[in-house]
Motif scaffolding. Sequence first.
Motif, PDB file in Angstrom:
ATOM      1  N   ASN A 124       0.863  -1.236  -0.080  1.00 49.20           N
ATOM      2  CA  ASN A 124      -0.045  -0.015   0.084  1.00 49.20           C
ATOM      3  C   ASN A 124       0.900   1.081   0.080  1.00 49.20           C
TER       4      ASN A 124
ATOM      5  N   HIS B 238       1.637   5.115   0.314  1.00 49.25           N
ATOM      6  CA  HIS B 238       0.840   6.306   0.852  1.00 49.25           C
ATOM      7  C   HIS B 238       1.561   7.427   0.064  1.00 49.25           C
TER       8      HIS B 238
ATOM      9  N   SER C 231       1.447  11.271  -2.481  1.00 49.34           N
ATOM     10  CA  SER C 231       0.621  12.535  -2.657  1.00 49.34           C
ATOM     11  C   SER C 231      -0.097  12.266  -3.837  1.00 49.34           C
ATOM     12  N   GLU C 232      -1.204  13.233  -4.162  1.00 50.33           N
ATOM     13  CA  GLU C 232      -2.050  13.121  -5.089  1.00 50.33           C
ATOM     14  C   GLU C 232      -1.242  13.382  -6.484  1.00 50.33           C
TER      15      GLU C 232
ATOM     16  N   LYS D 239       0.651  10.147  -7.198  1.00 52.65           N
ATOM     17  CA  LYS D 239      -0.360   8.847  -7.637  1.00 52.65           C
ATOM     18  C   LYS D 239      -0.591   9.198  -9.137  1.00 52.65           C
TER      19      LYS D 239
ATOM     20  N   SER E 298      -6.794   2.358  -4.896  1.00 53.56           N
ATOM     21  CA  SER E 298      -7.536   1.815  -4.208  1.00 53.56           C
ATOM     22  C   SER E 298      -9.211   2.135  -4.387  1.00 53.56           C
TER      23      SER E 298
ATOM     24  N   GLU F  18      -9.855   3.132   0.135  1.00 51.99           N
ATOM     25  CA  GLU F  18      -8.905   3.920   0.843  1.00 51.99           C
ATOM     26  C   GLU F  18      -8.167   4.622  -0.077  1.00 51.99           C
ATOM     27  N   PRO F  19      -7.460   5.830   0.273  1.00 55.00           N
ATOM     28  CA  PRO F  19      -6.841   6.748  -0.416  1.00 55.00           C
ATOM     29  C   PRO F  19      -5.452   6.295  -0.552  1.00 55.00           C
ATOM     30  N   LEU F  20      -5.303   5.214  -1.410  1.00 51.83           N
ATOM     31  CA  LEU F  20      -3.894   4.713  -1.635  1.00 51.83           C
ATOM     32  C   LEU F  20      -3.765   4.272  -3.023  1.00 51.83           C
TER      33      LEU F  20
ATOM     34  N   ARG G 261      -2.088   1.100  -4.795  1.00 49.59           N
ATOM     35  CA  ARG G 261      -1.835  -0.197  -4.205  1.00 49.59           C
ATOM     36  C   ARG G 261      -0.987  -0.993  -5.527  1.00 49.59           C
TER      37      ARG G 261
END
Length: 470
Positions: free
Chosen positions: A387, A389, A391-392, A395, A438, A441-443, A445
């Motif tokens: 997973n 984590h 930043s936008e 991503k 995901s 969730e804000p992830l 993957r």
Amino acid sequence: MNPIKFGTSGWRGLIADDFTFANVRMAVTAIAEHAKARKKEPTLLVGYDTRFYSEEFSQLAVDILQEHGIRALLCDTFTPTPAVAYEIQRRKLDGAINFTASHNPAQYHGLKFSSSDAGPALPEVTKDIEARAARLFEKGGVPPHDHQASAKAEKINLREAYLKRLEELVRFDVLKKAKAKFVVDALHGCGAGYLDKALSDHSVPVEVMRTDRDVLFDGTGPDVSDENLEPLKKRVREAKTTAGLATDGDADRFGIIDSDGTWIQPNLILGLVYDYLVETRGWKMAAARSVATSELMDAAASSHGQKVHQTPVGFKYIGQLIREDKIAMGGEESAGLTIRGHVPEKDGILACLLVAEMTAARGASIAQQVKALFKRVGREFWPVRENLHLSEEQKMRAIEKSKTDASTLLGRKVNSVDRTDGAKFAFADGSWMLLRLSGTEPLLRLYVEAESAAATAKLVREATEWILHV
């Protein structure tokens, strides 16, 4: 912006931030309008898990449904998602609203909507509900309900009928004969009084853990992860039991601990259980798995002359294949499975019972069974999920990068790229990696699989560097 957005498994949000009474009123009103548009006098079931304010949200849902001329049946206590699904099937209901955030941390709550087919609502249904909620939002939402005028709910208990159904699916005689013993960990969720009762009712020795309600879930959340199951691992070793069996917050996911206290990846359990069902039930049928799930199931299916259906992530797609009776079993790496003839929804209780039956029948530890399956199919499978984590910006950059159609990536020849859900790169050596955002969730993957622990670790390292490299 419309706050009601359905992800892979319903709408979830932070309590008092996204998941508020105002937003629940909009979501339930949108569902009520949807149900009335399809049938003049629908009947919906309302269920809930052990989370904070579950009872209050459920009563609000009953009030709104009744205001719309919908018959509402309310579960009289915390109820597992698979039991809700079975009750839709059994009573031929028009659907269910289930207040649960499943395995998410304690600060989340959620709402799942199941259609009349007992499975998670398909995208065309959730899109209609979202559109209706958006229109309500534009009009300023739904006014607060007068709590003094709360409707008296028609309450029902689902446990007896559901446990009776499990007796038709699980060979409890095999369990009883084997003199196996288990520890059951309910993780303060809905599985309490279901999984342990199914075993004890059939004289299978069982010890229980974390069966009380704790809305903080020990401060971690009701996920069946390796870390969360530390207390179960410890107890399995101390009590020298056959295995440890766990269910998540709403009991739709399973967690398995081997006799030596080792957590077993759901990916491996799926391959084993499918193999066992084909052998013992005589179901010479295909299997189904999500794009993010280990291909061990493919190898097991191939050894029986069967194929595997690959679906996007989200159990609704596997549920469709169950409804059409096209598969013996369907599963996802996130610890969800169901079997032929059962509900088109994840069932963690049934999964645990099938693992218990399989372990009793084979008289071997789960690790031994995995090793034997690897040997039979001619290779090993070492799946990993990371997973990330990010930043936008990171991503979005990673998603852009994954749109490549290069013939080589990370120094490996790319055999194929699958964009069923995210981007899955299959390499010439049999390994693969998948990148996807995901849905719960804000992830971001990252899923990786290779034929040894070292090869998987190397691929994870290289893939992570590639994702983060500007």
